[in-house]
Design a protein around this motif. Structure first.
Motif, PDB file in Angstrom:
ATOM      1  N   SER A 179      26.412  54.306  36.426  1.00  0.00           N
ATOM      2  CA  SER A 179      26.609  53.155  36.941  1.00  0.00           C
ATOM      3  C   SER A 179      26.564  51.925  35.926  1.00  0.00           C
ATOM      4  O   SER A 179      26.036  52.042  35.011  1.00  0.00           O
ATOM      5  CB  SER A 179      25.182  52.890  38.179  1.00  0.00           C
ATOM      6  N   GLY A 180      26.865  50.718  36.497  1.00  0.00           N
ATOM      7  CA  GLY A 180      27.007  49.524  35.677  1.00  0.00           C
ATOM      8  C   GLY A 180      27.075  48.259  36.525  1.00  0.00           C
ATOM      9  O   GLY A 180      27.432  48.239  37.725  1.00  0.00           O
ATOM     10  N   SER A 181      26.907  46.921  35.788  1.00  0.00           N
ATOM     11  CA  SER A 181      27.127  45.875  36.527  1.00  0.00           C
ATOM     12  C   SER A 181      27.776  44.968  35.398  1.00  0.00           C
ATOM     13  O   SER A 181      27.475  44.866  34.171  1.00  0.00           O
ATOM     14  CB  SER A 181      25.657  45.302  37.126  1.00  0.00           C
ATOM     15  N   LEU A 182      28.450  44.068  35.902  1.00  0.00           N
ATOM     16  CA  LEU A 182      29.270  42.758  35.112  1.00  0.00           C
ATOM     17  C   LEU A 182      29.089  41.596  36.110  1.00  0.00           C
ATOM     18  O   LEU A 182      29.226  41.524  37.412  1.00  0.00           O
ATOM     19  CB  LEU A 182      30.452  43.247  34.660  1.00  0.00           C
ATOM     20  N   SER A 183      29.275  40.559  35.322  1.00  0.00           N
ATOM     21  CA  SER A 183      29.729  39.209  35.965  1.00  0.00           C
ATOM     22  C   SER A 183      30.865  38.471  35.401  1.00  0.00           C
ATOM     23  O   SER A 183      31.173  38.832  34.245  1.00  0.00           O
ATOM     24  CB  SER A 183      28.346  38.263  35.816  1.00  0.00           C
ATOM     25  N   GLY A 184      31.542  37.706  36.132  1.00  0.00           N
ATOM     26  CA  GLY A 184      32.844  36.897  35.563  1.00  0.00           C
ATOM     27  C   GLY A 184      33.309  35.762  36.677  1.00  0.00           C
ATOM     28  O   GLY A 184      32.294  35.447  37.511  1.00  0.00           O
ATOM     29  N   PRO A 185      34.089  34.844  36.356  1.00  0.00           N
ATOM     30  CA  PRO A 185      34.665  34.084  37.151  1.00  0.00           C
ATOM     31  C   PRO A 185      34.922  34.479  38.363  1.00  0.00           C
ATOM     32  O   PRO A 185      35.513  35.601  38.526  1.00  0.00           O
ATOM     33  CB  PRO A 185      35.696  33.388  36.265  1.00  0.00           C
ATOM     34  N   LEU A 186      34.618  33.518  39.438  1.00  0.00           N
ATOM     35  CA  LEU A 186      34.847  33.760  40.972  1.00  0.00           C
ATOM     36  C   LEU A 186      36.489  33.577  40.889  1.00  0.00           C
ATOM     37  O   LEU A 186      36.973  34.675  41.812  1.00  0.00           O
ATOM     38  CB  LEU A 186      34.441  32.676  41.662  1.00  0.00           C
ATOM     39  N   GLY A 187      37.355  33.124  40.059  1.00  0.00           N
ATOM     40  CA  GLY A 187      38.570  33.305  40.427  1.00  0.00           C
ATOM     41  C   GLY A 187      39.620  34.218  39.705  1.00  0.00           C
ATOM     42  O   GLY A 187      40.632  34.552  39.588  1.00  0.00           O
ATOM     43  N   GLU A 188      38.635  35.257  39.086  1.00  0.00           N
ATOM     44  CA  GLU A 188      39.367  36.157  38.319  1.00  0.00           C
ATOM     45  C   GLU A 188      38.707  37.874  38.790  1.00  0.00           C
ATOM     46  O   GLU A 188      38.236  38.517  37.928  1.00  0.00           O
ATOM     47  CB  GLU A 188      39.200  36.387  36.802  1.00  0.00           C
ATOM     48  N   PRO A 189      38.728  37.810  40.173  1.00  0.00           N
ATOM     49  CA  PRO A 189      37.861  39.170  40.675  1.00  0.00           C
ATOM     50  C   PRO A 189      38.309  40.408  40.226  1.00  0.00           C
ATOM     51  O   PRO A 189      37.658  41.687  39.981  1.00  0.00           O
ATOM     52  CB  PRO A 189      38.146  39.178  42.143  1.00  0.00           C
ATOM     53  N   GLU A 190      39.827  40.408  40.117  1.00  0.00           N
ATOM     54  CA  GLU A 190      40.433  41.841  39.674  1.00  0.00           C
ATOM     55  C   GLU A 190      40.284  42.033  38.113  1.00  0.00           C
ATOM     56  O   GLU A 190      39.740  43.223  37.769  1.00  0.00           O
ATOM     57  CB  GLU A 190      42.040  41.753  39.543  1.00  0.00           C
ATOM     58  N   LYS A 191      40.091  41.282  37.118  1.00  0.00           N
ATOM     59  CA  LYS A 191      39.753  41.237  35.809  1.00  0.00           C
ATOM     60  C   LYS A 191      38.249  41.890  35.903  1.00  0.00           C
ATOM     61  O   LYS A 191      38.198  42.848  35.034  1.00  0.00           O
ATOM     62  CB  LYS A 191      39.853  39.977  34.939  1.00  0.00           C
ATOM     63  N   LEU A 192      37.593  41.429  36.637  1.00  0.00           N
ATOM     64  CA  LEU A 192      36.163  41.826  36.935  1.00  0.00           C
ATOM     65  C   LEU A 192      35.906  43.446  37.115  1.00  0.00           C
ATOM     66  O   LEU A 192      35.091  44.117  36.574  1.00  0.00           O
ATOM     67  CB  LEU A 192      35.250  40.948  37.716  1.00  0.00           C
ATOM     68  N   GLY A 193      36.874  43.639  38.245  1.00  0.00           N
ATOM     69  CA  GLY A 193      36.656  45.118  38.642  1.00  0.00           C
ATOM     70  C   GLY A 193      37.181  46.011  37.751  1.00  0.00           C
ATOM     71  O   GLY A 193      36.931  47.083  37.352  1.00  0.00           O
ATOM     72  N   GLU A 194      38.387  45.754  37.096  1.00  0.00           N
ATOM     73  CA  GLU A 194      38.978  46.644  35.961  1.00  0.00           C
ATOM     74  C   GLU A 194      37.972  46.488  34.964  1.00  0.00           C
ATOM     75  O   GLU A 194      37.952  47.631  34.188  1.00  0.00           O
ATOM     76  CB  GLU A 194      40.177  45.856  35.744  1.00  0.00           C
TER      77      GLU A 194
END
Length: 311
Positions: free
Chosen positions: A272-287
């Protein structure tokens, strides 16, 4: 008066989702008629075969392929899915528009609480993700495979003598069955299916007029959440039949956080894991989070599951 035909599955839940989605649109556009059409899916017609087998025959999802085919043919103009049932890739010529507000994405234990389950309890669910997560937390329980719509699965507590069943909170609430919830399962232990609780609003790519109308109902925050979750699933080359859980939410500072988990079917291996990122780049966060899980061994776990399924 312009008329648009809206397709969905035949279940009471599917019909409730159509009513939920169309109600504000009918108020906003009184000069447009939205007509509902029911489309039977392979998973609805065949309640005995494995969902993976039904999907293999249809060449898509057991709960979306027939609707997508009807949309592509022009039999309907819009299809309203449960987003969690949709493959991460759209068929050629079809696109998703931003969904409206999301219902509670979590899972619920009905008939008992997790702590209240006796040793060796029988718990009903047919979803590989739920089976894996249950066994990871309670390896002593017996998981009993069940399928069907929400009310029949609830009734199996009595008809099959089960101690509990696991269902989506969203489905229970949309059907007015909140009282059946024994415990809402915590996201850190039981992250839901990517897209769970959200509607998948699918149209033809060429249909710009209906896309413009439907865009008035879209929620940008929910859209970012589900795009991150589905991007992670796509990067892992997973689908609705693999034990991948993911949940994204918008933080107070406006960033997007994503938590995900991959579990072996017997519950003995989990990453398992977690990350945060800009709201406007959801695909980059998922990848990016998928890459972290792969580094922890997620692809090995999923590979073993696919190998077992192929036997």
């Amino acid at each position: 008066m312009d008329t648009y035909f809206v397709g969905s599955r035949a279940s009471n839940l599917a019909k409730a989702q159509v009513r939920e989605y169309l109600a504000p649109l009918r108020q906003r556009f009184p000069g447009i008629a939205f007509t509902h059409r029911v489309i039977l899916e392979g998973g609805d017609k065949d309640r005995k075969s494995l969902l993976s087998d039904i999907s293999a025959v249809s060449g898509g999802s057991a709960f979306s392929s027939e609707q997508e085919a009807a949309l592509a043919r022009g039999d309907v103009d819009v299809v309203i899915h449960s987003l969690k049932d949709l493959p991460t890739a759209n068929p050629p010529g079809l696109v998703l528009v931003p969904p409206p507000g999301r219902e509670d994405a979590r899972d619920a234990l009905c008939g008992s609480t997790l702590a209240g389950l006796p040793k060796g309890a029988s718990v009903g669910t047919g979803a590989p993700r739920r089976i894996a997560q249950l066994l990871a937390v309670r390896p002593d329980i017996e998981v009993v495979p069940i399928r069907g719509n929400v009310p029949p699965r609830l009734k199996k507590i009595e008809t099959m003598g089960l101690d509990a069943v696991v269902l989506a909170v969203a489905g229970l609430r949309r059907l007015g069955l909140d009282d059946a919830i024994g415990e809402i399962l915590p996201v850190d232990l039981f992250p839901p299916s990517p897209g769970q609780g959200a509607l998948g609003i699918q149209v033809r790519e060429e249909s710009s007029a209906i896309q413009e109308i439907l865009s008035t109902s879209g929620d940008p925050a929910v859209d970012a959440q589900v795009r991150a979750e589905r991007a992670l699933l796509a990067e892992l080359h997973g689908g609705c039949s693999v034990p991948v859980g993911a949940y994204a939410e918008v933080r107070a500072d406006g960033s997007l956080s994503l938590y995900a988990q991959v579990t072996s079917l017997d519950g003995t291996r989990q990453v398992s894991g977690s990350l945060s990122g800009p709201l406007g780049e959801p695909e980059k966060l998922g990848e990016a989070l998928a890459g972290e899980l792969i580094g922890q061994g997620a692809r090995s776990i999923l590979g073993e599951i696919r190998a077992e399924a192929a036997v």
